[in-house]
Write an enzyme that holds these catalytic residues in place. Structure first.
Site, PDB file in Angstrom:
ATOM      1  CG  ASP A  83      -2.209   0.750   0.995  1.00 29.84           C
ATOM      2  OD1 ASP A  83      -3.280   0.126   0.963  1.00 29.84           O
ATOM      3  OD2 ASP A  83      -2.150   1.998   0.822  1.00 29.84           O
ATOM      4  CE  LYS A 103     -22.717  -5.798   3.899  1.00 29.12           C
ATOM      5  NZ  LYS A 103     -22.583  -6.955   3.051  1.00 29.12           N
ATOM      6  NE  ARG A 123     -15.977   2.421   1.100  1.00 35.69           N
ATOM      7  CZ  ARG A 123     -15.073   1.608   0.557  1.00 35.69           C
ATOM      8  NH1 ARG A 123     -14.273   2.035  -0.397  1.00 35.69           N
ATOM      9  NH2 ARG A 123     -14.978   0.361   0.953  1.00 35.69           N
ATOM     10  CB  CYS A 159     -19.915  -2.814  -4.630  1.00 35.25           C
ATOM     11  SG  CYS A 159     -18.254  -3.190  -4.079  1.00 35.25           S
ATOM     12  CB  THR A 169     -15.354  -3.609  -9.512  1.00 36.73           C
ATOM     13  OG1 THR A 169     -15.537  -4.399  -8.354  1.00 36.73           O
ATOM     14  CG2 THR A 169     -16.492  -3.804 -10.478  1.00 36.73           C
ATOM     15  NE  ARG A 226     -22.473 -12.078   0.935  1.00 39.11           N
ATOM     16  CZ  ARG A 226     -23.044 -13.004   1.700  1.00 39.11           C
ATOM     17  NH1 ARG A 226     -24.293 -12.888   2.060  1.00 39.11           N
ATOM     18  NH2 ARG A 226     -22.368 -14.061   2.109  1.00 39.11           N
ATOM     19  CE  LYS A 280      -6.408   1.434   4.510  1.00 39.26           C
ATOM     20  NZ  LYS A 280      -7.073   1.553   3.224  1.00 39.26           N
ATOM     21  CE  LYS A 310     -16.419   1.222  -6.705  1.00 36.76           C
ATOM     22  NZ  LYS A 310     -16.143   0.152  -7.630  1.00 36.76           N
ATOM     23  CD  GLU A 324     -14.789  -7.741  -4.666  1.00 42.84           C
ATOM     24  OE1 GLU A 324     -15.477  -8.404  -3.881  1.00 42.84           O
ATOM     25  OE2 GLU A 324     -15.090  -6.599  -5.055  1.00 42.84           O
TER      26      GLU A 324
HETATM   27  C1  UDX Z   1     -12.293  -2.347  -3.701  1.00 36.65           C
HETATM   28  C2  UDX Z   1     -12.071  -2.389  -5.191  1.00 36.65           C
HETATM   29  O1  UDX Z   1     -10.835  -1.941  -5.532  1.00 36.65           O
HETATM   30  C3  UDX Z   1     -13.171  -1.734  -5.911  1.00 36.65           C
HETATM   31  O2  UDX Z   1     -12.970  -1.802  -7.277  1.00 36.65           O
HETATM   32  C4  UDX Z   1     -14.384  -2.490  -5.558  1.00 36.65           C
HETATM   33  O3  UDX Z   1     -15.468  -2.127  -6.337  1.00 36.65           O
HETATM   34  C5  UDX Z   1     -14.668  -2.266  -4.098  1.00 36.65           C
HETATM   35  O4  UDX Z   1     -13.619  -2.706  -3.372  1.00 36.65           O
HETATM   36  P1  UDX Z   1     -11.705  -1.152  -1.563  1.00 36.65           P
HETATM   37  O5  UDX Z   1     -10.868  -2.318  -1.165  1.00 36.65           O
HETATM   38  O6  UDX Z   1     -12.983  -0.932  -0.864  1.00 36.65           O
HETATM   39  O7  UDX Z   1     -12.005  -1.210  -3.129  1.00 36.65           O
HETATM   40  O8  UDX Z   1     -10.855   0.157  -1.672  1.00 36.65           O
HETATM   41  P2  UDX Z   1     -10.153   1.037  -0.592  1.00 36.65           P
HETATM   42  O9  UDX Z   1     -10.640   0.683   0.762  1.00 36.65           O
HETATM   43  O10 UDX Z   1     -10.214   2.404  -1.126  1.00 36.65           O
HETATM   44  O11 UDX Z   1      -8.633   0.501  -0.660  1.00 36.65           O
HETATM   45  C6  UDX Z   1      -7.741   0.715  -1.685  1.00 36.65           C
HETATM   46  C7  UDX Z   1      -6.330   0.701  -1.108  1.00 36.65           C
HETATM   47  O12 UDX Z   1      -5.400   0.854  -2.162  1.00 36.65           O
HETATM   48  C8  UDX Z   1      -6.054   1.835  -0.107  1.00 36.65           C
HETATM   49  O13 UDX Z   1      -5.512   1.307   1.080  1.00 36.65           O
HETATM   50  C9  UDX Z   1      -5.045   2.737  -0.839  1.00 36.65           C
HETATM   51  O14 UDX Z   1      -4.142   3.349   0.046  1.00 36.65           O
HETATM   52  C10 UDX Z   1      -4.359   1.733  -1.753  1.00 36.65           C
HETATM   53  N1  UDX Z   1      -3.747   2.324  -2.938  1.00 36.65           N
HETATM   54  C11 UDX Z   1      -4.454   3.131  -3.753  1.00 36.65           C
HETATM   55  C12 UDX Z   1      -2.430   2.011  -3.262  1.00 36.65           C
HETATM   56  O15 UDX Z   1      -1.755   1.275  -2.548  1.00 36.65           O
HETATM   57  N2  UDX Z   1      -1.885   2.537  -4.405  1.00 36.65           N
HETATM   58  C13 UDX Z   1      -2.550   3.374  -5.221  1.00 36.65           C
HETATM   59  O16 UDX Z   1      -2.006   3.830  -6.233  1.00 36.65           O
HETATM   60  C14 UDX Z   1      -3.891   3.691  -4.881  1.00 36.65           C
HETATM   61  C1  UDX Z   2     -21.869  -6.377  -2.799  1.00 42.64           C
HETATM   62  C2  UDX Z   2     -22.038  -7.750  -3.464  1.00 42.64           C
HETATM   63  O1  UDX Z   2     -23.004  -8.514  -2.741  1.00 42.64           O
HETATM   64  C3  UDX Z   2     -20.724  -8.464  -3.550  1.00 42.64           C
HETATM   65  O2  UDX Z   2     -20.877  -9.700  -4.241  1.00 42.64           O
HETATM   66  C4  UDX Z   2     -19.755  -7.561  -4.294  1.00 42.64           C
HETATM   67  O3  UDX Z   2     -18.518  -8.166  -4.462  1.00 42.64           O
HETATM   68  C5  UDX Z   2     -19.606  -6.242  -3.577  1.00 42.64           C
HETATM   69  O4  UDX Z   2     -20.890  -5.636  -3.483  1.00 42.64           O
HETATM   70  P1  UDX Z   2     -21.695  -5.413  -0.336  1.00 42.64           P
HETATM   71  O5  UDX Z   2     -21.698  -4.070  -0.979  1.00 42.64           O
HETATM   72  O6  UDX Z   2     -20.707  -5.704   0.723  1.00 42.64           O
HETATM   73  O7  UDX Z   2     -21.514  -6.557  -1.442  1.00 42.64           O
HETATM   74  O8  UDX Z   2     -23.124  -5.632   0.313  1.00 42.64           O
HETATM   75  P2  UDX Z   2     -24.478  -6.419   0.026  1.00 42.64           P
HETATM   76  O9  UDX Z   2     -24.687  -7.406   1.102  1.00 42.64           O
HETATM   77  O10 UDX Z   2     -24.556  -6.907  -1.359  1.00 42.64           O
HETATM   78  O11 UDX Z   2     -25.539  -5.231   0.244  1.00 42.64           O
HETATM   79  C6  UDX Z   2     -25.519  -4.076  -0.589  1.00 42.64           C
HETATM   80  C7  UDX Z   2     -26.639  -3.141  -0.222  1.00 42.64           C
HETATM   81  O12 UDX Z   2     -27.896  -3.692  -0.579  1.00 42.64           O
HETATM   82  C8  UDX Z   2     -26.742  -2.811   1.276  1.00 42.64           C
HETATM   83  O13 UDX Z   2     -27.051  -1.443   1.416  1.00 42.64           O
HETATM   84  C9  UDX Z   2     -27.876  -3.690   1.752  1.00 42.64           C
HETATM   85  O14 UDX Z   2     -28.534  -3.161   2.879  1.00 42.64           O
HETATM   86  C10 UDX Z   2     -28.781  -3.674   0.530  1.00 42.64           C
HETATM   87  N1  UDX Z   2     -29.657  -4.860   0.424  1.00 42.64           N
HETATM   88  C11 UDX Z   2     -29.135  -6.106   0.255  1.00 42.64           C
HETATM   89  C12 UDX Z   2     -31.043  -4.682   0.424  1.00 42.64           C
HETATM   90  O15 UDX Z   2     -31.547  -3.556   0.553  1.00 42.64           O
HETATM   91  N2  UDX Z   2     -31.846  -5.787   0.262  1.00 42.64           N
HETATM   92  C13 UDX Z   2     -31.347  -7.046   0.094  1.00 42.64           C
HETATM   93  O16 UDX Z   2     -32.142  -7.997  -0.048  1.00 42.64           O
HETATM   94  C14 UDX Z   2     -29.950  -7.208   0.099  1.00 42.64           C
END
Ligand code: UDX
Ligand code: UDX
Length: 468
Positions: free
Chosen positions: A30, A339, A346, A279, A120, A153, A35, A282, A150
């Site tokens: 990272d 959730k 976020r 997720c 993603t 959830r 972090k 976006k 990936e």
């Molecule tokens: C992930 C996936 O990347 C995103 O595409 C998916 O849809 C949701 O989950 P997430 O793990 O939630 O994102 O991202 P975040 O918590 O922002 O972590 C990204 C990490 O990458 C951070 O710790 C940041 O410091 C690091 N980073 C970012 C690097 O090390 N190098 C970079 O150039 C940019």
């Molecule tokens: C999601 C996908 O499930 C996962 O496969 C992907 O890789 C990342 O995005 P996550 O965002 O962690 O995971 O949460 P998820 O459990 O899918 O819930 C997403 C949102 O939908 C939450 O706000 C949840 O409250 C809402 N939700 C989910 C509902 O309103 N109704 C449902 O029946 C299920």
């Protein structure tokens, strides 16, 4: 296998810890020094089941943390890119972090490596990553780009990783597929599940984990299409809930009735205040834009987003209908995370609702089991933070349930009623049986089900709860 994971966020950290638990040597890279220092010190930056156990099991042994991307690439056979891909202002995925990682790692490709997209990303990203690496002088024989999306959830990410419904590997070369197959062998052979120290198997797990090998582009599309489909299920049931409200039907009965059709399935049919998180919002938006760029107007996705937005507005109207004016009203809010089971706020619909209520002049006292610290950074002292659900409810004009935490579904209703100034509960997550609420003397509004008065009279007469 020696593996590098770039990015220690929700996805990268879980992937790194799970790969280590599967027996691989992992370095998580990272560029955020704070972090890294926290991770090296034994802190766990996110609230995620089983993650603290895995980190303490492997930290400093099979799991290292570093800011040296090139060093990590040199010592690894596969490099998983899990940096963030946040939305730009126009809604596309911002791929600049992915690009900068691709550029930087080019200089360190000293033998055959597989660069794996874990974040993603839109279809065609793998081609761009390949071009960038080649442009920076890397021998084309020395690397392949693959996609391994990936499906984690938040809250159950560790078990989702180790007990997946399927592992999708997208690559265009046999050699890359073999590297990825070997990495996942402990799960696909079932060997991991025989270990006494394996993470406990959740219900519904299909073991050994099935693997699906596709082209890289198909894998990229599987990720966007999966998330869009799940978001569509949620928007569909939310739309059905609105129809239920108009006619006095019960959406939980309807959801059960349709979900028992095995072609539809019961999961992701819980109505509520709309989906949130890092997720679905976006990814649906990004998929819409990618489809347009590829020449297809995917209008269905517009409607999914529209229903989702509308669902929050409908909930706000429900609060107004239950309480009449909002200025100066004291509202207890249970749940701020997007959730249950996570501290992630976020795109949290709960937070958006709180902000709208503040704008209308309500005073909010909130409680969330995990997300309070993060909310404090955003909302500061504009709301009051309680230490428990009952403390939040104390003296409130009404209680709002906004996140589906398990503990909120098991409250002591007698005590809750005593704490509230007025026994009114507006439930955005359908956590309670309306009859149970009315038996406890609580006026109860939920989503897609008739409201209930304390004496058990369904408030059908109060169409949309409008009567005082
Ligand atoms: C992930 C996936 O990347 C995103 O595409 C998916 O849809 C949701 O989950 P997430 O793990 O939630 O994102 O991202 P975040 O918590 O922002 O972590 C990204 C990490 O990458 C951070 O710790 C940041 O410091 C690091 N980073 C970012 C690097 O090390 N190098 C970079 O150039 C940019
Ligand atoms: C999601 C996908 O499930 C996962 O496969 C992907 O890789 C990342 O995005 P996550 O965002 O962690 O995971 O949460 P998820 O459990 O899918 O819930 C997403 C949102 O939908 C939450 O706000 C949840 O409250 C809402 N939700 C989910 C509902 O309103 N109704 C449902 O029946 C299920």
């Amino acid at each position: 296998m020696r593996i590098a994971v770039v990015g220690s966020g929700y996805v990268g950290l879980v992937a790194g810890a799970c790969f280590a638990d599967m027996g691989h040597d992992v370095v998580v890279v990272d560029n955020d020094q704070n972090k890294l220092a926290a991770l090296k010190n034994g802190q766990v930056p996110i609230h995620e089941n089983f993650l603290p156990e895995l980190l303490s099991r492997h930290r400093g042994q099979r799991l290292q943390f570093s800011d040296d991307l090139q060093g990590a690439v040199r010592q690894s056979a596969a490099i998983f890119v899990a940096v963030g891909t946040p939305p730009t202002e126009s809604g596309e995925a911002d791929l600049s972090y992915v690009e900068s990682v691709a550029r930087e790692l080019s200089g360190a490709v000293d033998g055959y490596k597989v660069v794996v997209e874990k974040s993603t990303v839109p279809v065609y990203t793998s081609e761009w990553v390949r071009k960038i690496i080649l442009r920076n002088g890397t021998d084309p024989e020395k690397f392949d780009v693959a996609s391994n999306p990936e499906f984690l959830r938040e809250g159950s990410a560790v078990t989702d990783f180790l007990f997946p419904d399927r592992i999708v590997i997208g690559c265009d070369s046999h050699r890359a597929a073999e590297v990825l197959r070997e990495i996942y062998l402990p799960l696909t052979s079932g060997q991991y599940y025989e270990r006494v120290d394996a993470i406990p198997q959740p219900d519904r797990a299909s073991i050994p984990a099935p693997i699906i090998v596709t082209s890289t582009k198909s894998a990229e599309l599987i990720k966007h299409a999966s998330n869009a489909f799940l978001a569509m299920k949620i928007s569909f049931i939310n739309a059905v809930a609105s129809v239920c409200e108009s006619v006095g039907a019960d959406v939980s009965q309807v959801a059960h009735g349709i979900g028992t059709d095995s072609r539809i399935g019961p999961r992701f049919l819980s109505p509520g205040i709309g989906y949130g998180g890092s997720c679905f919002p976006k990814d649906v938006m990004a998929f819409r834009i990618v489809a347009r760029e590829c020449g297809y107007e995917f209008r269905l996705l517009d409607e999914i987003m529209h229903i989702n937005e509308d669902q929050r507005q409908r909930f706000l109207r429900k609060v107004r209908n239950a309480l009449w004016t909002l200025r100066g009203k004291r509202l207890a809010v249970l749940g701020l995370a997007f959730k249950g089971g996570t501290d992630d706020i976020r795109e949290s619909p709960a937070l958006l609702i709180v902000q709208a209520l503040l704008q209308e002049g309500s005073k909010i006292t909130a409680y969330d089991p995990a997300a309070m610290e993060r909310v404090r950074e955003t909302l500061g002292s504009s709301i009051t933070y309680a230490n428990s659900a009952y403390e939040a409810a104390h003296g409130a004009d009404a209680l709002l349930l906004l996140t589906e935490w398990e503990e909120f579904a098991n409250l002591d209703l007698k005590r809750l009623r005593q704490e509230l100034k007025y026994a009114i509960v507006i439930d955005g997550r359908n956590l309670y049986d309306p009859e149970v609420m009315s038996a406890h003397g609580i006026t109860y509004y939920s989503v897609g089900r008739p409201a209930c008065l304390p004496d058990g009279v369904p408030a059908a007469a109060l169409k949309n709860g409008k009567k005082a």
